[in-house]
Write a protein that holds these residues in place. Structure first.
Motif, PDB file in Angstrom:
ATOM      1  N   THR A 268       8.720  -1.213   1.429  1.00 50.93           N
ATOM      2  CA  THR A 268       9.180   0.186   2.211  1.00 50.93           C
ATOM      3  C   THR A 268       8.292   0.996   2.506  1.00 50.93           C
ATOM      4  OG1 THR A 268      11.372   0.246   0.877  1.00 50.93           O
ATOM      5  CG2 THR A 268      10.388   2.135   1.793  1.00 50.93           C
ATOM      6  N   THR A 269       7.128   0.995   1.634  1.00 51.89           N
ATOM      7  CA  THR A 269       6.070   2.012   1.974  1.00 51.89           C
ATOM      8  C   THR A 269       5.105   1.596   3.070  1.00 51.89           C
ATOM      9  OG1 THR A 269       6.025   3.066  -0.083  1.00 51.89           O
ATOM     10  CG2 THR A 269       3.836   3.160   1.187  1.00 51.89           C
ATOM     11  N   LEU A 270       4.731   0.170   2.987  1.00 57.14           N
ATOM     12  CA  LEU A 270       3.774  -0.604   3.892  1.00 57.14           C
ATOM     13  C   LEU A 270       4.663  -1.171   5.269  1.00 57.14           C
ATOM     14  CD1 LEU A 270       2.191  -2.767   1.035  1.00 57.14           C
ATOM     15  CD2 LEU A 270       1.274  -0.996   2.239  1.00 57.14           C
ATOM     16  N   LYS A 271       5.874  -1.483   5.382  1.00 52.40           N
ATOM     17  CA  LYS A 271       6.275  -1.828   6.646  1.00 52.40           C
ATOM     18  C   LYS A 271       5.958  -1.204   7.780  1.00 52.40           C
ATOM     19  CE  LYS A 271      10.793   0.409   6.039  1.00 52.40           C
ATOM     20  NZ  LYS A 271      10.665   1.044   7.352  1.00 52.40           N
ATOM     21  N   ASP A 272       5.795  -0.012   7.958  1.00 55.32           N
ATOM     22  CA  ASP A 272       5.629   0.915   9.169  1.00 55.32           C
ATOM     23  C   ASP A 272       3.926   0.735   9.492  1.00 55.32           C
ATOM     24  OD1 ASP A 272       8.119   1.130   9.685  1.00 55.32           O
ATOM     25  OD2 ASP A 272       8.171   2.939   8.302  1.00 55.32           O
ATOM     26  N   TYR A 273       2.783   0.257   8.636  1.00 53.85           N
ATOM     27  CA  TYR A 273       1.526   0.385   8.847  1.00 53.85           C
ATOM     28  C   TYR A 273       1.513  -0.895  10.001  1.00 53.85           C
ATOM     29  CZ  TYR A 273       0.629   3.500   5.505  1.00 53.85           C
ATOM     30  OH  TYR A 273       0.497   4.831   4.430  1.00 53.85           O
ATOM     31  N   PRO A 274       0.589  -0.728  10.893  1.00 53.76           N
ATOM     32  CA  PRO A 274       0.411  -1.856  11.848  1.00 53.76           C
ATOM     33  C   PRO A 274      -0.490  -2.864  11.182  1.00 53.76           C
ATOM     34  CG  PRO A 274      -1.605  -0.031  11.989  1.00 53.76           C
ATOM     35  CD  PRO A 274      -0.284   0.399  10.890  1.00 53.76           C
ATOM     36  N   LEU A 275      -0.195  -4.180  11.884  1.00 54.81           N
ATOM     37  CA  LEU A 275      -0.655  -5.485  11.236  1.00 54.81           C
ATOM     38  C   LEU A 275      -2.140  -5.823  12.121  1.00 54.81           C
ATOM     39  CD1 LEU A 275       2.504  -7.813  12.014  1.00 54.81           C
ATOM     40  CD2 LEU A 275       2.022  -6.299  10.151  1.00 54.81           C
ATOM     41  N   ALA A 276      -2.906  -4.682  11.682  1.00 59.97           N
ATOM     42  CA  ALA A 276      -4.253  -4.917  12.312  1.00 59.97           C
ATOM     43  C   ALA A 276      -5.087  -3.719  11.164  1.00 59.97           C
ATOM     44  CB  ALA A 276      -4.359  -4.204  13.783  1.00 59.97           C
ATOM     45  N   ASP A 277      -6.489  -4.091  11.147  1.00 62.33           N
ATOM     46  CA  ASP A 277      -7.190  -3.158  10.370  1.00 62.33           C
ATOM     47  C   ASP A 277      -8.661  -3.545  10.758  1.00 62.33           C
ATOM     48  OD1 ASP A 277      -8.893  -1.832   8.524  1.00 62.33           O
ATOM     49  OD2 ASP A 277      -6.912  -2.303   6.867  1.00 62.33           O
ATOM     50  N   GLN A 278      -9.541  -2.802  10.675  1.00 66.32           N
ATOM     51  CA  GLN A 278     -10.869  -2.853  11.027  1.00 66.32           C
ATOM     52  C   GLN A 278     -11.625  -3.693   9.908  1.00 66.32           C
ATOM     53  OE1 GLN A 278     -13.000  -2.459  13.752  1.00 66.32           O
ATOM     54  NE2 GLN A 278     -11.059  -1.629  14.817  1.00 66.32           N
ATOM     55  N   LEU A 279     -11.245  -3.439   8.833  1.00 68.35           N
ATOM     56  CA  LEU A 279     -11.758  -4.245   7.743  1.00 68.35           C
ATOM     57  C   LEU A 279     -10.800  -5.647   7.435  1.00 68.35           C
ATOM     58  CD1 LEU A 279     -13.131  -1.722   7.142  1.00 68.35           C
ATOM     59  CD2 LEU A 279     -13.091  -1.990   4.786  1.00 68.35           C
ATOM     60  N   LEU A 280     -11.329  -6.694   7.860  1.00 68.84           N
ATOM     61  CA  LEU A 280     -10.572  -7.881   7.906  1.00 68.84           C
ATOM     62  C   LEU A 280     -10.168  -8.359   6.279  1.00 68.84           C
ATOM     63  CD1 LEU A 280     -12.291 -10.072  10.594  1.00 68.84           C
ATOM     64  CD2 LEU A 280     -10.290  -8.745  10.768  1.00 68.84           C
ATOM     65  N   ALA A 281     -10.959  -8.379   5.501  1.00 63.67           N
ATOM     66  CA  ALA A 281     -10.521  -8.805   4.099  1.00 63.67           C
ATOM     67  C   ALA A 281      -9.260  -7.730   3.597  1.00 63.67           C
ATOM     68  CB  ALA A 281     -11.502  -8.802   2.948  1.00 63.67           C
ATOM     69  N   ARG A 282      -9.470  -6.387   3.745  1.00 67.12           N
ATOM     70  CA  ARG A 282      -8.382  -5.664   3.284  1.00 67.12           C
ATOM     71  C   ARG A 282      -7.171  -6.058   4.310  1.00 67.12           C
ATOM     72  NH1 ARG A 282      -9.723   0.886   4.287  1.00 67.12           N
ATOM     73  NH2 ARG A 282      -9.588   0.170   6.509  1.00 67.12           N
TER      74      ARG A 282
END
Length: 440
Positions: A268-282
């Motif tokens: 529920t917390t994470l579903k709205d975060y984008p499927l992208a990030d500058q840190l690839l391992a993260r």
């Protein structure tokens, strides 16, 4: 606009002719002051999500280099362009730019700051086809070089990526790792970087929850990190990012310890975060366990999670097609949870073993054993025992103990091709936890 970008891309292709980006490695060194402007503006475009503008500036920088040669700013420009392409899913083009950047960086080794900054950007934001474990030594060296020249933020960013890569690779947890993280915590205090401090505290508590026995292994309320207290002091974007990082690690713990309530809460917390990030391992860690948890809960009636799970499956599927050794085991594990059968689980376990990701192999084996329990008890016990030993190899002794408490036969289990090692609950507790928790 798209038309502007397309026009500049055509100009770049004409300037390159039929050559690939690798032709840039043969360009001579020269004084090209405008490249410093290109470098600064591409950096700000990247971190303010102005990807189209960033592309246009970077394309002009490459054309300028083809005419005038390169200077110390140019490798960083290519690495930033590669990072933007990675965000957009252009993995092969991004990795080509990344390797060209690394080759060009060798021409500016005398300028330690520019050399280390360029290499760090490539390892953190672009290179996602080779194993995470192979990135650890380069990232550690970047941290040391950048710390030496006083570039605090970037040096600490290298260590964020280092520990995320360490966890993604499934390397052994233990006091030595926790001591390394504690050193970075102290450094964060010394240079007054509270956001970095919080991240390192999350990492250490994550490792402690897996390795040491606790009543609530999916909560962060231990010696390294008190989540409720830490997040209550943050507001705005700082709170949002800290919550993302904390929840990304808690959903991993929830998946390992089979805590469905926490999995649901974290999704529920994470579903709205984008499927992208500058840190690839993260990004890899967050999406892998978000997808695995979503498929697992979907099979148990949480229908609203299917789209999220399929989007993540597609993400890892595309990376697998591009040849990513990190994505392949996750992709096949996701497929096994989506459509569980003997073949899908065996394929997932084989992919995890091939990638030497012992943590994923243990989780896949445990779930395959559960799948087999009603039809083939002997084989189920075999896979349960294998999962138990692989959790111990990972250093997740708290999880191994829970398995041995659930399955009595594990107390006299022996590893294949190894001497019998009989374990009682007391023995497991003494060996895994007694005197193992470091004091800082």
């Amino acid at each position: 606009t798209k038309a502007n970008t397309a026009k500049e891309e055509i100009k770049l292709k004409l300037a390159l002719g039929k050559r690939s980006y690798s032709c840039l490695t043969s360009l001579p060194m020269a004084e090209v002051p405008i490249q410093a402007v290109f470098s600064h503006t591409t950096r700000y475009c990247l971190f303010s999500n102005q990807d189209k503008l960033m592309k246009i500036i970077a394309y002009n920088a490459i054309r300028c280099a083809l005419k005038n040669g390169i200077d110390k700013d140019f490798p960083k420009i290519l690495s930033l362009l590669g990072g933007s392409l990675t965000k957009q899913g252009q993995v092969k083009a991004a990795n080509e730019l990344g390797y060209v950047s690394l080759q060009l960086a060798e021409k500016i080794r005398d300028d330690l700051e520019y050399y280390a900054t360029c290499r760090m950007a490539v390892y953190v934001c672009i290179i996602n086809l080779q194993s995470f474990s192979s990135l650890l030594d380069p990232l550690l060296q970047c941290h040391k070089d950048l710390k030496l020249v006083g570039v605090v933020e970037t040096s600490m960013g290298a260590m964020l990526a280092y520990f995320q890569s360490y966890f993604a690779a499934g390397l052994e947890l233990g006091p030595v790792l926790e001591s390394k993280i504690a050193v970075l915590e102290e450094y964060s205090r010394d240079v007054d970087r509270p956001s970095f401090l919080l991240s390192f505290q999350v990492y250490r508590q994550f490792a402690l929850n897996l390795r040491t026995r606790t009543d609530k292994p999916t909560e962060f309320a231990g010696e390294a990190f008190q989540e409720e207290d830490a997040l209550s002091k943050l507001t705005g974007n700082a709170h949002k990012m800290a919550l993302r990082d904390s929840s990304s690690h808690r959903i991993q713990l929830a998946f390992v310890f089979r805590d469905e309530d926490t999995m649901s809460q974290m999704l529920t917390t994470l579903k709205d975060y984008p499927l992208a990030d500058q840190l690839l391992a993260r990004l890899h860690n967050r999406l892998a366990f978000t997808g695995l948890a979503a498929f697992e809960l979907h099979r148990k009636g949480h229908g609203s999670l299917l789209k999220l799970a399929n989007d993540i499956l597609s993400h890892f599927g595309q990376l697998t097609k591009c040849g990513s050794v990190n994505a392949k085991p996750v992709y096949f594990f996701l497929l096994a949870l989506k459509g569980p059968n003997r073949e899908s689980y065996k394929q997932a376990i084989d992919a995890c073993a091939e990638a030497q990701m012992v943590q994923l192999q243990a989780m896949a084996e445990e779930r395959f054993a559960e799948y087999l329990e009603e039809t083939d008890e002997a084989l189920a016990n075999e896979y349960t025992a294998s999962a138990y030993w692989h959790f111990r190899d990972w250093g997740a002794h708290a999880k191994a103990l829970k398995l041995s408490q659930k399955h009595q036969f594990l107390k006299s289990s022996k590893r294949k091709n190894e001497k019998t090692e009989a374990l009682s609950d007391a023995d497991t507790s003494r060996k895994s936890f007694g005197g193992m928790t470091p004091t800082y």
